[in-house]
Design a protein around this motif. Structure first.
Motif, short mmCIF file in Angstrom:
data_model
loop_
_atom_site.label_atom_id
_atom_site.label_comp_id
_atom_site.label_asym_id
_atom_site.label_seq_id
_atom_site.Cartn_x
_atom_site.Cartn_y
_atom_site.Cartn_z
N ILE A 169 0.84 -1.21 0.00
CA ILE A 169 0.00 0.00 0.00
C ILE A 169 0.87 1.26 0.00
CG2 ILE A 169 -1.75 1.26 1.36
CD1 ILE A 169 -2.72 -1.33 -0.19
N GLY A 170 1.86 1.32 0.87
CA GLY A 170 2.69 2.53 0.96
C GLY A 170 3.39 2.85 -0.36
N SER A 171 3.87 1.83 -1.07
CA SER A 171 4.58 2.11 -2.32
C SER A 171 3.63 2.67 -3.38
CB SER A 171 5.29 0.86 -2.85
OG SER A 171 4.36 -0.16 -3.08
N PRO A 199 16.28 -3.42 6.43
CA PRO A 199 17.29 -3.02 5.44
C PRO A 199 17.32 -4.03 4.28
CG PRO A 199 18.32 -4.05 7.36
CD PRO A 199 16.85 -4.08 7.61
N ASP A 200 16.40 -3.90 3.37
CA ASP A 200 16.33 -4.87 2.27
C ASP A 200 16.33 -4.14 0.92
OD1 ASP A 200 13.75 -3.86 1.95
OD2 ASP A 200 12.84 -5.49 3.10
N GLU A 201 16.14 -4.91 -0.16
CA GLU A 201 16.28 -4.34 -1.51
C GLU A 201 15.27 -3.23 -1.79
OE1 GLU A 201 15.23 -7.33 -0.69
OE2 GLU A 201 13.20 -7.35 -1.51
N ALA A 257 1.22 3.42 6.60
CA ALA A 257 0.94 2.22 5.79
C ALA A 257 1.66 1.03 6.42
CB ALA A 257 1.37 2.45 4.35
N ALA A 258 1.57 0.97 7.73
CA ALA A 258 2.24 -0.08 8.49
C ALA A 258 1.42 -1.36 8.49
CB ALA A 258 2.42 0.41 9.94
N PRO A 259 2.03 -2.49 8.83
CA PRO A 259 1.23 -3.71 9.01
C PRO A 259 0.20 -3.48 10.12
CG PRO A 259 3.61 -4.18 9.08
CD PRO A 259 3.46 -2.69 9.10
N TYR A 262 -4.74 6.28 8.60
CA TYR A 262 -4.36 4.89 8.91
C TYR A 262 -5.03 3.95 7.92
CZ TYR A 262 -3.23 7.35 13.17
OH TYR A 262 -2.72 8.27 14.05
N GLN A 263 -4.46 2.74 7.78
CA GLN A 263 -5.02 1.77 6.83
C GLN A 263 -5.91 0.75 7.54
OE1 GLN A 263 -4.53 2.66 3.68
NE2 GLN A 263 -3.29 4.32 4.56
N GLY A 264 -6.56 -0.05 6.70
CA GLY A 264 -7.66 -0.89 7.19
C GLY A 264 -7.30 -2.06 8.07
N GLY A 265 -6.01 -2.34 8.26
CA GLY A 265 -5.63 -3.42 9.18
C GLY A 265 -5.67 -2.99 10.63
N ILE A 276 -7.73 -0.71 -4.77
CA ILE A 276 -8.99 -0.01 -4.48
C ILE A 276 -8.84 1.11 -3.44
CG2 ILE A 276 -9.77 -1.72 -2.77
CD1 ILE A 276 -12.63 -1.29 -3.91
N VAL A 277 -7.93 0.92 -2.48
CA VAL A 277 -7.84 1.92 -1.41
C VAL A 277 -6.95 3.11 -1.77
CG1 VAL A 277 -8.36 0.27 0.42
CG2 VAL A 277 -5.98 0.67 -0.22
N ILE A 278 -6.28 3.05 -2.91
CA ILE A 278 -5.30 4.11 -3.20
C ILE A 278 -6.01 5.44 -3.56
CG2 ILE A 278 -3.16 4.69 -4.44
CD1 ILE A 278 -3.04 2.14 -2.62
N1 LIG Z 1 -2.17 -5.37 0.76
C1 LIG Z 1 -3.41 -5.06 0.55
O1 LIG Z 1 -4.02 -5.55 -0.40
C2 LIG Z 1 -4.11 -4.09 1.43
C3 LIG Z 1 -3.63 -3.73 2.66
N2 LIG Z 1 -4.33 -2.85 3.44
C4 LIG Z 1 -3.83 -2.43 4.74
O2 LIG Z 1 -2.69 -1.58 4.54
C5 LIG Z 1 -1.77 -1.75 5.63
C6 LIG Z 1 -0.41 -2.12 5.06
O3 LIG Z 1 -0.54 -3.34 4.38
P1 LIG Z 1 0.49 -3.80 3.24
O4 LIG Z 1 0.98 -2.64 2.47
O5 LIG Z 1 -0.16 -4.92 2.55
O6 LIG Z 1 1.67 -4.39 4.15
P2 LIG Z 1 3.14 -4.78 3.68
O7 LIG Z 1 3.54 -5.87 4.58
O8 LIG Z 1 3.21 -4.97 2.21
O9 LIG Z 1 3.98 -3.47 4.03
C7 LIG Z 1 4.08 -2.97 5.32
C8 LIG Z 1 5.15 -1.89 5.35
O10 LIG Z 1 5.17 -1.31 6.66
C9 LIG Z 1 6.51 -1.20 7.10
N3 LIG Z 1 6.57 -1.23 8.56
C10 LIG Z 1 7.02 -2.20 9.39
N4 LIG Z 1 6.90 -1.80 10.68
C11 LIG Z 1 6.38 -0.54 10.64
C12 LIG Z 1 6.03 0.41 11.61
N5 LIG Z 1 6.20 0.17 12.92
N6 LIG Z 1 5.51 1.59 11.22
C13 LIG Z 1 5.33 1.87 9.91
N7 LIG Z 1 5.63 1.01 8.93
C14 LIG Z 1 6.15 -0.18 9.29
C15 LIG Z 1 7.23 -2.37 6.45
O11 LIG Z 1 8.58 -2.02 6.40
P3 LIG Z 1 9.75 -3.06 6.10
O12 LIG Z 1 9.34 -3.83 4.88
O13 LIG Z 1 10.89 -2.19 5.85
O14 LIG Z 1 9.88 -3.92 7.31
C16 LIG Z 1 6.56 -2.41 5.09
O15 LIG Z 1 7.19 -1.51 4.22
C17 LIG Z 1 -2.41 -2.79 6.56
O16 LIG Z 1 -3.18 -2.10 7.51
C18 LIG Z 1 -3.33 -3.58 5.62
O17 LIG Z 1 -4.40 -4.20 6.27
C19 LIG Z 1 -5.50 -2.29 3.00
C20 LIG Z 1 -6.00 -2.60 1.79
C21 LIG Z 1 -5.37 -3.55 0.93
#
Ligand SMILES: NC(=O)C1=CN([C@@H]2O[C@H](COP(=O)(O)OP(=O)(O)OC[C@H]3O[C@@H](n4cnc5c(N)ncnc54)[C@H](OP(=O)(O)O)[C@@H]3O)[C@@H](O)[C@H]2O)C=CC1
Ligand SMILES: O=C(OP(=O)(O)O)[C@H](O)COP(=O)(O)O
Length: 349
Positions: free
Chosen positions: A12-14, A36-38, A82-84, A105-108, A304-306
């Motif tokens: 989502i964040g990207s 610290p990854d790619e 856009a954290a987990p 904040y996101q839906g998780g 959809i959420v973007i």
């Molecule tokens: N994926 C989906 O289809 C959807 C997801 N969502 C919601 O969006 C949110 C993010 O999901 P998604 O993008 O899939 O998750 P990802 O696992 O793809 O990405 C999560 C990102 O958050 C980073 N992260 C880790 N710890 C923290 C922290 N403490 N604070 C902020 N960021 C942190 C991670 O960093 P690093 O990789 O560097 O560890 C990673 O870049 C969740 O709430 C999810 O429910 C909502 C709609 C759709």
């Protein structure tokens, strides 16, 4: 120029970051990375500044890091978290509230209980105006957002005639780019799914909505199977489809054999991230039996959420009207054009 920091650079964040970079009204301060990854290099190669937690800075010594998460927050007007799931709440308490920074904040995250991030669960189709002037708002998850796009037009047209919604959510296992997540060959039960309670946050707490969910081994979208009961004979499928003719973010398609057909088409058309940013009613599956309409629609989990985040951002940062925000979001996402293309490609034979 308004400065936005995106904390988290996953699925989502990207995507959010990429679209904000196309928005001439926004300056992206950078993104937050925790491992610290790619993907650090990916972000930097896209011209983004990468910020990391202060206590992890040494583990990023091989990368050109711009600073700490705290320093990024000091120079932003709003943060998109856009954290987990669950980490957004911790960030709210530990980072955003102490610095008095508005946050999305996101839906998780939780919207109910002690660790709720907000009292508002945003769905642009239902409660856009309520986000104006708010400090902390949660964007509904992909499934929760998709349900709103179906339910709100139904409510507008049929109101009290609707007496019950039963939904089975077939949830995708992982996203296409989450290659680190294996797709396991099983059908997993989703106990106590959050989706029904989340939808009721924007649709009304007494909504007669009953949700079940399972997770299946695919990366290719979610599918919702929805039964809609009426207090009398149900409308014909054609009347239901007609309702969505001009609905943004809802395509009505007939000939897709499965969700991958849609994703493949999005890829062949060069849609960004291969996302459609919408839900797709599989119109060939709609039936009307007695008092019940049965329908199915797939939900582009990542896309959809973007545009929703983009609309929400405008409500919170600029206090814009729905119409103005929608026009600006549309100029970046081109959802009408995408809908038309999808409907043409999968038209009724
Ligand atoms: N994926 C989906 O289809 C959807 C997801 N969502 C919601 O969006 C949110 C993010 O999901 P998604 O993008 O899939 O998750 P990802 O696992 O793809 O990405 C999560 C990102 O958050 C980073 N992260 C880790 N710890 C923290 C922290 N403490 N604070 C902020 N960021 C942190 C991670 O960093 P690093 O990789 O560097 O560890 C990673 O870049 C969740 O709430 C999810 O429910 C909502 C709609 C759709
Ligand atoms: O928001 C989503 O789904 P959800 O609406 O089922 O919580 C995303 O697809 C993330 O789901 P996940 O928590 O199964 O990775």
């Amino acid at each position: 120029m308004n400065k936005v920091f995106v904390n988290g650079y996953g699925s989502i964040g990207s995507r959010i970051t990429s679209f904000l970079k196309d928005d001439p009204e926004i300056m992206v301060v950078g993104v937050g990375k925790y491992s610290p990854d790619e993907k650090v290099d990916v972000a930097i190669s896209k011209g983004l500044d990468v910020y990391v937690p202060a206590n992890k800075i040494t583990s990023f010594s091989n990368y050109k890091i711009a600073g700490t998460i705290a320093s990024a927050l000091d120079s932003c007007d709003l943060v998109i978290d856009a954290a987990p799931g669950g980490y957004g709440y911790k960030n709210k308490v530990n980072l955003y509230e102490p610095k008095n920074i508005p946050a999305i904040y996101q839906g998780g995250e939780s919207i109910i209980g002690d660790e709720s991030v907000s009292d508002l669960l945003f769905n642009s189709r239902v409660n856009y105006d309520q986000a104006i002037g708010k400090q902390h708002v949660m964007q509904g998850s992909c499934n929760v957002t998709g349900m709103g796009r179906i339910l709100e037009p139904l409510r507008a047209k049929f109101g009290d005639k609707l007496i019950r919604f039963d939904v089975t959510l077939i949830r995708r296992w992982a996203d296409i780019e989450q290659t680190e997540k294996d797709v396991v060959d099983t059908i997993e039960m989703s106990e106590k799914p959050h989706h029904g309670d989340d939808v009721k946050m924007y649709f009304g707490k007494d909504t007669p909505l009953y949700v079940r969910a399972i997770k299946v081994p695919t990366r290719q979208m979610h599918l919702h199977i929805m039964d809609i009961r009426f207090n009398d004979l149900a409308p014909k499928p054609s009347e239901i489809h007609e309702l969505f003719t001009n609905e943004f973010g809802v395509a009505t398609i007939w000939t897709a054999k499965g969700t991958k057909d849609i994703r493949d088409y999005a890829q062949s058309m060069g849609f960004n991230f291969t996302d459609t940013n919408m839900i797709h009613i599989h119109a060939n599956m709609t039936t009307s039996i007695g008092d019940t309409v049965q329908m199915m629609y797939s939900d582009d989990q990542t896309g959809i959420v973007i545009p929703e985040n983009h609309m929400l951002l405008q409500a919170m940062l600029f206090g814009r009207s729905y119409e103005e925000s929608f026009a600006h979001t549309e100029s970046i996402f081109h959802m009408k054009e995408k809908k038309q293309k999808l409907q043409e490609r999968f038209a009724q034979k």
